[in-house]
Write a protein that holds these residues in place. Structure first.
Motif, PDB file in Angstrom:
ATOM      1  N   TYR A  56      48.151  77.626   4.142  1.00  0.00           N
ATOM      2  CA  TYR A  56      48.429  76.208   3.891  1.00  0.00           C
ATOM      3  C   TYR A  56      47.109  75.500   3.623  1.00  0.00           C
ATOM      4  N   GLN A 102      47.323  77.014   8.284  1.00  0.00           N
ATOM      5  CA  GLN A 102      46.153  76.262   7.821  1.00  0.00           C
ATOM      6  C   GLN A 102      44.869  77.030   8.129  1.00  0.00           C
ATOM      7  N   ASP A 121      50.597  74.282  -0.774  1.00  0.00           N
ATOM      8  CA  ASP A 121      50.808  72.962  -0.156  1.00  0.00           C
ATOM      9  C   ASP A 121      52.309  72.680  -0.034  1.00  0.00           C
ATOM     10  N   THR A 135      55.196  74.659   3.078  1.00  0.00           N
ATOM     11  CA  THR A 135      55.813  73.732   4.039  1.00  0.00           C
ATOM     12  C   THR A 135      57.332  73.840   4.007  1.00  0.00           C
TER      13      THR A 135
END
Length: 460
Positions: free
Chosen positions: A228, A223, A181, A185
């Motif tokens: 992610y 994702q 997470d 990023t």
């Protein structure tokens, strides 16, 4: 008709060139539609409503610039000023965002009066040329610093600031984040800076906007592949746009005309008004300096020919923006990109304004863009503004040292206005102490500003 309104031939341009320049300007500053809602959401404002207010404020302000001044400059809620609104006035000083909007509205009214009475124009012209360049450079470092923080590349730590690590991030924030997470990023933000830098070097049109979109797409891929993992509890959300409501325009109602006039005559509110008046006046002047310097639109004396119209457009846009529900609307330094494409008149600004109006219907896309994708834009905008450092005369230390103080104060004190204060005070004091004040022909207004800034530190 276009010739009559914008005097294209007189300014050595044509409609095709102006339209292309306007599109270029929009492409380079459209990131504000993603960044401003994110920043003001930290102050407790509705993110969708702020998106609508941002687009409308940009539309109105840029049209005002076109027809009041016939300049190719575009306006939108300003970077630096939105940070001051959210992180200093609301989160730092503890005021509700409604009160902060009221302060922006009132100082906008005051600015309209000051613009009509030439006070702001006089201040703009009184600031020495080297200090004007320093203001632009300092704003660039400040904006880049905000970008690094938003991306969490820089976090708090035992050394006050430190480079991101999952362990350090968890220790500072008291959470249990992971690489999937928080960590990924930060890595994506770093990659985004490199991608945007590559696009800048290759002179790709709309490089900043393309950098945001490519970084965001990489995040979506992460994702889908599980690299992610959204963690809403820690502020890491899903990256896909929500089209469940179609391409509708988010309602303004949560923030429209939410001005809070109760207690406006209290000492505390007057302090907030003064803070906004002070910051906005010198941020606006600083940004106009940065834009016009970067676009080579200042005359041989460092003056902007039709500055009164530009300042009036800026002041009215600020007032309208506050009613709509956004922080101060101001001239964007990215307007220089349109000028570099040949834009010379208000037709460039009209083109940009129309595109902001069309962008209203694309809210799901802009609102889904995460902060790690917009952070590279802030870092690169900071670079563009930093390039004005070459316009400072470092051979004259009495000029260069105040510029250095001005530049350093903005990111270190986390305030654009403090940088300008320190720059003006040190410029006057050092030149008076060294007997160079007469040689430099320092204006009376510079002395007055220096005294006012000193009094501000003594009594506020």
């Amino acid at each position: 008709m276009l010739e009559k309104v914008f005097r294209l031939k007189e300014n050595g341009t044509n409609a095709r060139t102006e339209i292309i320049a306007g599109i270029t300007t929009f492409m380079t500053m459209a990131y504000i539609l993603a960044v401003n809602p994110s920043v003001l959401a930290d102050a407790g404002m509705d993110q969708g409503a702020v998106f609508t207010a941002t687009a409308l404020a940009a539309l109105i302000g840029t049209l005002l610039m076109a027809f009041c001044a016939n300049y190719p400059f575009a306006l939108a809620p300003g970077m630096g000023l939105n940070a001051y609104f959210a992180y200093t006035v609301v989160l730092g000083m503890g005021y509700r965002w409604e009160v902060a909007l009221t302060a922006v509205f009132i100082e906008g009214i005051i600015f309209i009066v000051l613009s009509l009475t030439n006070v702001r124009e006089a201040i703009f012209n009184a600031i020495p040329q080297n200090l004007k360049a320093a203001v632009s450079v300092g704003i660039g470092l400040f904006i880049a610093f905000i970008g690094l923080q938003n991306a969490k590349i820089v976090i708090g730590g035992s050394t006050l600031l430190q480079l991101f690590s999952v362990e350090g991030y968890n220790e500072v924030n008291g959470v249990e984040a992971s690489f999937q997470d928080a960590g990924i990023t930060v890595l994506l933000a770093v990659i985004g800076i490199l991608i945007t830098g590559f696009l800048v070097i290759k002179n790709v049109k709309g490089n900043i906007l393309w950098g945001i979109l490519i970084t965001w797409i990489l995040g979506i891929i992460c994702q889908f592949t599980g690299l992610y993992v959204p963690n809403p509890e820690l502020g890491f959300y899903g990256l896909l746009p929500d089209f469940s409501s179609g391409l509708s325009i988010p309602s303004l109602s949560p923030i429209f005309a939410k001005l809070e006039f109760s207690g406006i005559f209290s000492l505390e509110f007057l302090v907030v008004i003064f803070a906004f008046l002070f910051v906005d006046m010198f941020d606006t002047i600083g940004t106009l300096i940065g834009v016009s310097s970067k676009a080579n639109m200042l005359d041989e004396n460092g003056r902007l020919t039709n500055i009164r119209g530009a300042l009036l457009a800026d002041a009215i846009a600020t007032t309208a923006g506050a009613v709509l529900g956004t922080s101060t609307t101001t001239t964007f330094v990215e307007s220089a990109s349109g000028v570099s494409e040949g834009g010379r008149t208000g037709l460039t600004a009209v083109t940009t304004a129309i595109l902001f109006g069309l962008a209203l219907f694309l809210s799901p896309i802009f609102l889904a863009i995460p902060s790690f994708a917009t952070a590279p834009a802030l870092v690169v905008v900071g670079f563009y503004m930093l390039t004005n450092v070459v316009n400072i005369d470092f051979n004259d230390v009495s000029e260069a040292l105040p510029c250095y103080i001005c530049i350093g104060a903005m990111p270190f004190f986390y305030s654009i206005s403090e940088g300008i204060s320190m720059g003006v005070i040190s410029y006057v004091v050092l030149n008076v102490m060294t007997g160079k004040a007469k040689e430099k022909k320092i204006s009376l207004l510079m002395y007055v500003l220096a005294v006012l800034f000193v009094l501000k530190y003594l009594f506020l």
